[in-house]
Motif scaffolding. Structure first.
Motif, PDB file in Angstrom:
ATOM      1  N   LEU A 136       0.824  -1.206   0.000  1.00 23.94           N
ATOM      2  CA  LEU A 136       0.000   0.000   0.000  1.00 23.94           C
ATOM      3  C   LEU A 136       0.862   1.262   0.000  1.00 23.94           C
ATOM      4  O   LEU A 136       0.484   2.285  -0.571  1.00 23.94           O
ATOM      5  CB  LEU A 136      -0.928   0.000   1.220  1.00 23.94           C
ATOM      6  N   ALA A 137       2.038   1.194   0.628  1.00 23.52           N
ATOM      7  CA  ALA A 137       2.943   2.343   0.650  1.00 23.52           C
ATOM      8  C   ALA A 137       3.490   2.668  -0.733  1.00 23.52           C
ATOM      9  O   ALA A 137       3.933   3.801  -0.977  1.00 23.52           O
ATOM     10  CB  ALA A 137       4.096   2.088   1.614  1.00 23.52           C
ATOM     11  N   ASP A 138       3.444   1.711  -1.637  1.00 20.59           N
ATOM     12  CA  ASP A 138       3.899   1.932  -3.009  1.00 20.59           C
ATOM     13  C   ASP A 138       2.753   2.210  -3.966  1.00 20.59           C
ATOM     14  O   ASP A 138       2.963   2.277  -5.182  1.00 20.59           O
ATOM     15  CB  ASP A 138       4.688   0.716  -3.504  1.00 20.59           C
ATOM     16  N   ASP A 139       1.532   2.358  -3.450  1.00 19.92           N
ATOM     17  CA  ASP A 139       0.356   2.608  -4.289  1.00 19.92           C
ATOM     18  C   ASP A 139       0.321   4.080  -4.683  1.00 19.92           C
ATOM     19  O   ASP A 139       1.232   4.862  -4.370  1.00 19.92           O
ATOM     20  CB  ASP A 139      -0.898   2.203  -3.513  1.00 19.92           C
ATOM     21  N   GLN A 140      -0.731   4.496  -5.355  1.00 15.72           N
ATOM     22  CA  GLN A 140      -0.880   5.900  -5.721  1.00 15.72           C
ATOM     23  C   GLN A 140      -1.003   6.748  -4.464  1.00 15.72           C
ATOM     24  O   GLN A 140      -1.351   6.254  -3.389  1.00 15.72           O
ATOM     25  CB  GLN A 140      -2.092   6.083  -6.633  1.00 15.72           C
ATOM     26  N   SER A 141      -0.764   8.045  -4.615  1.00 15.31           N
ATOM     27  CA  SER A 141      -0.535   8.903  -3.455  1.00 15.31           C
ATOM     28  C   SER A 141      -1.697   8.971  -2.482  1.00 15.31           C
ATOM     29  O   SER A 141      -1.487   8.987  -1.263  1.00 15.31           O
ATOM     30  CB  SER A 141      -0.178  10.319  -3.927  1.00 15.31           C
ATOM     31  N   ASP A 142      -2.941   9.015  -2.975  1.00 16.31           N
ATOM     32  CA  ASP A 142      -4.055   9.137  -2.033  1.00 16.31           C
ATOM     33  C   ASP A 142      -4.256   7.861  -1.235  1.00 16.31           C
ATOM     34  O   ASP A 142      -4.966   7.864  -0.218  1.00 16.31           O
ATOM     35  CB  ASP A 142      -5.343   9.525  -2.772  1.00 16.31           C
ATOM     36  N   VAL A 143      -3.646   6.753  -1.654  1.00 18.07           N
ATOM     37  CA  VAL A 143      -3.669   5.506  -0.885  1.00 18.07           C
ATOM     38  C   VAL A 143      -2.414   5.402  -0.028  1.00 18.07           C
ATOM     39  O   VAL A 143      -2.476   5.153   1.178  1.00 18.07           O
ATOM     40  CB  VAL A 143      -3.791   4.286  -1.819  1.00 18.07           C
ATOM     41  N   SER A 144      -1.260   5.612  -0.644  1.00 16.25           N
ATOM     42  CA  SER A 144       0.003   5.415   0.075  1.00 16.25           C
ATOM     43  C   SER A 144       0.186   6.402   1.210  1.00 16.25           C
ATOM     44  O   SER A 144       0.751   6.068   2.251  1.00 16.25           O
ATOM     45  CB  SER A 144       1.179   5.532  -0.903  1.00 16.25           C
ATOM     46  N   SER A 145      -0.289   7.642   1.031  1.00 15.41           N
ATOM     47  CA  SER A 145      -0.077   8.653   2.069  1.00 15.41           C
ATOM     48  C   SER A 145      -0.750   8.270   3.388  1.00 15.41           C
ATOM     49  O   SER A 145      -0.313   8.717   4.447  1.00 15.41           O
ATOM     50  CB  SER A 145      -0.609  10.004   1.588  1.00 15.41           C
ATOM     51  N   ILE A 146      -1.783   7.433   3.320  1.00 14.45           N
ATOM     52  CA  ILE A 146      -2.488   7.036   4.547  1.00 14.45           C
ATOM     53  C   ILE A 146      -1.581   6.192   5.432  1.00 14.45           C
ATOM     54  O   ILE A 146      -1.457   6.434   6.641  1.00 14.45           O
ATOM     55  CB  ILE A 146      -3.786   6.292   4.196  1.00 14.45           C
ATOM     56  N   VAL A 147      -0.920   5.187   4.843  1.00 12.68           N
ATOM     57  CA  VAL A 147      -0.046   4.331   5.650  1.00 12.68           C
ATOM     58  C   VAL A 147       1.312   4.991   5.884  1.00 12.68           C
ATOM     59  O   VAL A 147       1.933   4.799   6.942  1.00 12.68           O
ATOM     60  CB  VAL A 147       0.127   2.949   4.984  1.00 12.68           C
ATOM     61  N   LEU A 148       1.785   5.777   4.916  1.00 17.55           N
ATOM     62  CA  LEU A 148       3.068   6.450   5.103  1.00 17.55           C
ATOM     63  C   LEU A 148       3.012   7.456   6.239  1.00 17.55           C
ATOM     64  O   LEU A 148       4.020   7.726   6.895  1.00 17.55           O
ATOM     65  CB  LEU A 148       3.484   7.157   3.810  1.00 17.55           C
ATOM     66  N   GLY A 149       1.846   8.020   6.486  1.00 22.21           N
ATOM     67  CA  GLY A 149       1.718   9.042   7.507  1.00 22.21           C
ATOM     68  C   GLY A 149       1.708   8.528   8.924  1.00 22.21           C
ATOM     69  O   GLY A 149       2.042   9.277   9.848  1.00 22.21           O
ATOM     70  N   ARG A 150       1.376   7.218   9.127  1.00 23.86           N
ATOM     71  CA  ARG A 150       1.278   6.784  10.523  1.00 23.86           C
ATOM     72  C   ARG A 150       1.504   5.306  10.788  1.00 23.86           C
ATOM     73  O   ARG A 150       1.445   4.893  11.952  1.00 23.86           O
ATOM     74  CB  ARG A 150      -0.082   7.195  11.080  1.00 23.86           C
ATOM     75  N   SER A 151       1.751   4.495   9.799  1.00 21.14           N
ATOM     76  CA  SER A 151       1.873   3.059  10.069  1.00 21.14           C
ATOM     77  C   SER A 151       3.125   2.755  10.886  1.00 21.14           C
ATOM     78  O   SER A 151       4.238   3.120  10.486  1.00 21.14           O
ATOM     79  CB  SER A 151       1.917   2.271   8.755  1.00 21.14           C
ATOM     80  N   PRO A 152       2.987   2.062  12.027  1.00 23.45           N
ATOM     81  CA  PRO A 152       4.157   1.689  12.825  1.00 23.45           C
ATOM     82  C   PRO A 152       4.889   0.480  12.262  1.00 23.45           C
ATOM     83  O   PRO A 152       5.951   0.101  12.776  1.00 23.45           O
ATOM     84  CB  PRO A 152       3.552   1.382  14.199  1.00 23.45           C
ATOM     85  N   VAL A 153       4.346  -0.120  11.224  1.00 21.41           N
ATOM     86  CA  VAL A 153       4.943  -1.328  10.664  1.00 21.41           C
ATOM     87  C   VAL A 153       6.163  -1.002   9.815  1.00 21.41           C
ATOM     88  O   VAL A 153       7.126  -1.781   9.746  1.00 21.41           O
ATOM     89  CB  VAL A 153       3.884  -2.094   9.829  1.00 21.41           C
ATOM     90  N   LEU A 154       6.165   0.157   9.176  1.00 17.43           N
ATOM     91  CA  LEU A 154       7.225   0.513   8.244  1.00 17.43           C
ATOM     92  C   LEU A 154       8.510   0.887   8.992  1.00 17.43           C
ATOM     93  O   LEU A 154       8.489   1.645   9.969  1.00 17.43           O
ATOM     94  CB  LEU A 154       6.781   1.684   7.363  1.00 17.43           C
ATOM     95  N   SER A 155       9.620   0.366   8.504  1.00 11.24           N
ATOM     96  CA  SER A 155      10.921   0.637   9.122  1.00 11.24           C
ATOM     97  C   SER A 155      11.512   1.938   8.578  1.00 11.24           C
ATOM     98  O   SER A 155      11.015   2.518   7.605  1.00 11.24           O
ATOM     99  CB  SER A 155      11.878  -0.524   8.850  1.00 11.24           C
ATOM    100  N   GLU A 156      12.619   2.397   9.199  1.00  9.08           N
ATOM    101  CA  GLU A 156      13.286   3.617   8.742  1.00  9.08           C
ATOM    102  C   GLU A 156      13.747   3.487   7.295  1.00  9.08           C
ATOM    103  O   GLU A 156      13.551   4.407   6.489  1.00  9.08           O
ATOM    104  CB  GLU A 156      14.484   3.926   9.645  1.00  9.08           C
ATOM    105  N   SER A 157      14.370   2.368   6.981  1.00  8.83           N
ATOM    106  CA  SER A 157      14.880   2.183   5.620  1.00  8.83           C
ATOM    107  C   SER A 157      13.743   2.144   4.607  1.00  8.83           C
ATOM    108  O   SER A 157      13.881   2.676   3.482  1.00  8.83           O
ATOM    109  CB  SER A 157      15.705   0.906   5.538  1.00  8.83           C
ATOM    110  N   GLU A 158      12.618   1.575   4.969  1.00  8.79           N
ATOM    111  CA  GLU A 158      11.475   1.544   4.059  1.00  8.79           C
ATOM    112  C   GLU A 158      10.890   2.940   3.858  1.00  8.79           C
ATOM    113  O   GLU A 158      10.496   3.306   2.745  1.00  8.79           O
ATOM    114  CB  GLU A 158      10.423   0.572   4.582  1.00  8.79           C
ATOM    115  N   LEU A 159      10.841   3.712   4.930  1.00 13.96           N
ATOM    116  CA  LEU A 159      10.343   5.081   4.807  1.00 13.96           C
ATOM    117  C   LEU A 159      11.270   5.920   3.926  1.00 13.96           C
ATOM    118  O   LEU A 159      10.801   6.724   3.108  1.00 13.96           O
ATOM    119  CB  LEU A 159      10.207   5.715   6.193  1.00 13.96           C
ATOM    120  N   ILE A 160      12.579   5.749   4.099  1.00 12.46           N
ATOM    121  CA  ILE A 160      13.522   6.487   3.262  1.00 12.46           C
ATOM    122  C   ILE A 160      13.363   6.093   1.800  1.00 12.46           C
ATOM    123  O   ILE A 160      13.382   6.952   0.897  1.00 12.46           O
ATOM    124  CB  ILE A 160      14.959   6.242   3.746  1.00 12.46           C
TER     125      ILE A 160
END
Length: 426
Positions: A79-103
């Motif tokens: 979902l983090a790699d989806d289009q922006s209106d989808v990815s921004s939801i998980v990118l903004g607050r998901s605790p699952v994503l690691s630092e390297s994945e966020l970068i």
């Protein structure tokens, strides 16, 4: 059986119903306490909906898993790699994503996705530094206003280097960040550069005149920054180091500081340039006629012909009334004192300095006039029943007769006596 039935239903259901079904299944996965087999089945079904053609369904899936610590990692990452209106939801607050994945997501994401990451609460410093380095201007503004992020100084400097000409980026940094003196000076320089380019592009000023105006405005701002720098950052020492590295530490700036009643910038500059402890520098400056001050001045590498001018400025600073606290404006009395001293030397090497001092004198005179005008009281309101004071009327008998109010001849001139009295009493 459940998977097959759900798949058959999803093939014909409209997007809104599929979104509702996905949301219900995701909540059951997270909170219903399913056994391991049912949980595996539910995860398999939810994974298939990553390929759903409707963004509404994928957005519902993202909203369901965005804040869950036990959400399936592979689903959140997809979902983090989806289009922006989808990815921004998980990118903004998901605790699952690691630092390297966020970068990684910031590196390949658009400004919306980058801004979502920049606004995450308690964003890791490494991710913030990466966004400062590669993020779009919208992401940098989001990063600046996110007060839960401890931005490193080098990251803020990089933001200024990349987008210092952008007014919104500068405003976000200045409004929401306690910037050290060196970074405030860098923002001043970026603002001056942007304004100088604007006025020259509009043909309002020549490039040479615009450069002079911007340089003098920068110098004035640097004096204010030095005067307001907190002691925790060693006063203006960091500012002086930045100005020296960027080529902005000039004799004109130091002389302006003294003529504005600000010694801290001059003291820090001599300490930095001569590599002498600040307390020792302060002692030598207080004894400005001595050979010790002259030796300190020469060790700092300042121009020898300007030594008398700096001594005259220090003398004026010691003998004339001090400026108002926090006032970085030039003192006309001090400028005139230094001008008189430099003229008396009749030295051709000081001609350029005299031109600078005359500009200082003009600037101080204008500031003095503005202060006088601002201090004048407003037009008084006449009380009801109190007669208005008569105006003085003068008559010029040699002028053509234009009798006002029954006067018998001559040109009449009306003078407001209240205004005249106020001017004489000032």
């Amino acid at each position: 059986m459940i998977i097959r039935r759900f798949q058959q239903w999803a093939r014909t259901a409209p997007p809104s119903q599929r979104a509702a079904g996905v949301g219900a299944l995701a909540r059951a996965y997270l909170y219903a306490g399913l056994d391991e087999a049912a949980r595996d089945d539910a995860e398999l079904i939810l994974t298939q909906f990553l390929d759903d053609p409707s963004p509404l369904v994928r957005r519902t899936l993202a909203e369901s898993f965005a804040s869950a610590a036990n959400a399936p990692h592979h689903i959140v990452l997809a979902l983090a790699d989806d289009q922006s209106d989808v990815s921004s939801i998980v990118l903004g607050r998901s605790p699952v994503l690691s630092e390297s994945e966020l970068i990684d997501c910031a590196a390949i994401g658009d400004p919306i996705a980058q801004s979502a990451i920049a606004l995450r609460p308690n964003l890791p410093v490494a991710v913030a530094a990466a966004i400062a380095e590669i993020g779009a201007r919208e992401a940098l503004i989001s990063l600046a206003v996110n007060l839960s992020v401890e931005l490193p100084i080098f990251s803020m400097r990089r933001m200024i280097e990349r987008f210092g000409a952008d007014g919104e980026v500068r405003e976000a940094l200045l409004t929401h960040r306690p910037l050290p003196a060196a970074l405030r000076a860098a923002l001043v320089a970026a603002t001056a550069t942007a304004l100088g380019a604007f006025v020259t592009d509009c043909d309002w000023l020549s490039p040479q005149r615009a450069e002079r105006v911007m340089r003098e405005a920068r110098d004035h701002a640097h004096i204010i920054i030095a005067a307001t720098s907190p002691a925790v950052e060693s006063g203006p020492m960091q500012l002086v180091a930045h100005l020296r590295a960027s080529g902005q530490l000039t004799a004109s700036l130091l002389l302006r500081a003294l003529l504005s009643g600000s010694t801290n910038l001059f003291e820090a500059a001599l300490a930095h340039l001569a590599d002498v402890a600040l307390p020792r520098v302060k002692g030598l400056i207080s004894d400005w006629p001595s050979a010790g001050f002259a030796a300190l001045y020469r060790r700092a590498g300042l121009a020898e012909p300007l030594l008398p001018a700096f001594r005259a400025a220090l003398e004026a600073l010691a003998t004339l009334d001090p400026a108002e606290p926090g006032d970085a404006r030039l003192s006309r009395q001090r400028v005139e004192r230094v001008l008189t001293a430099c003229k008396a030397m009749n030295n051709l090497a000081l001609d350029r300095l005299l031109a600078v001092l005359r500009r200082f004198e003009a600037e101080a005179a204008r500031d003095e006039a503005r202060s006088y005008a601002a201090a004048l009281p407003g037009t008084p309101v006449r009380e009801v029943g109190v007669p208005e004071a008569p105006l003085l009327i003068l008559t010029d008998p040699d002028a053509a007769p234009t009798p006002p109010h029954g006067c018998e001849g001559g040109a009449s001139y009306t003078i407001d006596m209240d205004a005249l009295a106020a001017a004489l009493a000032a």
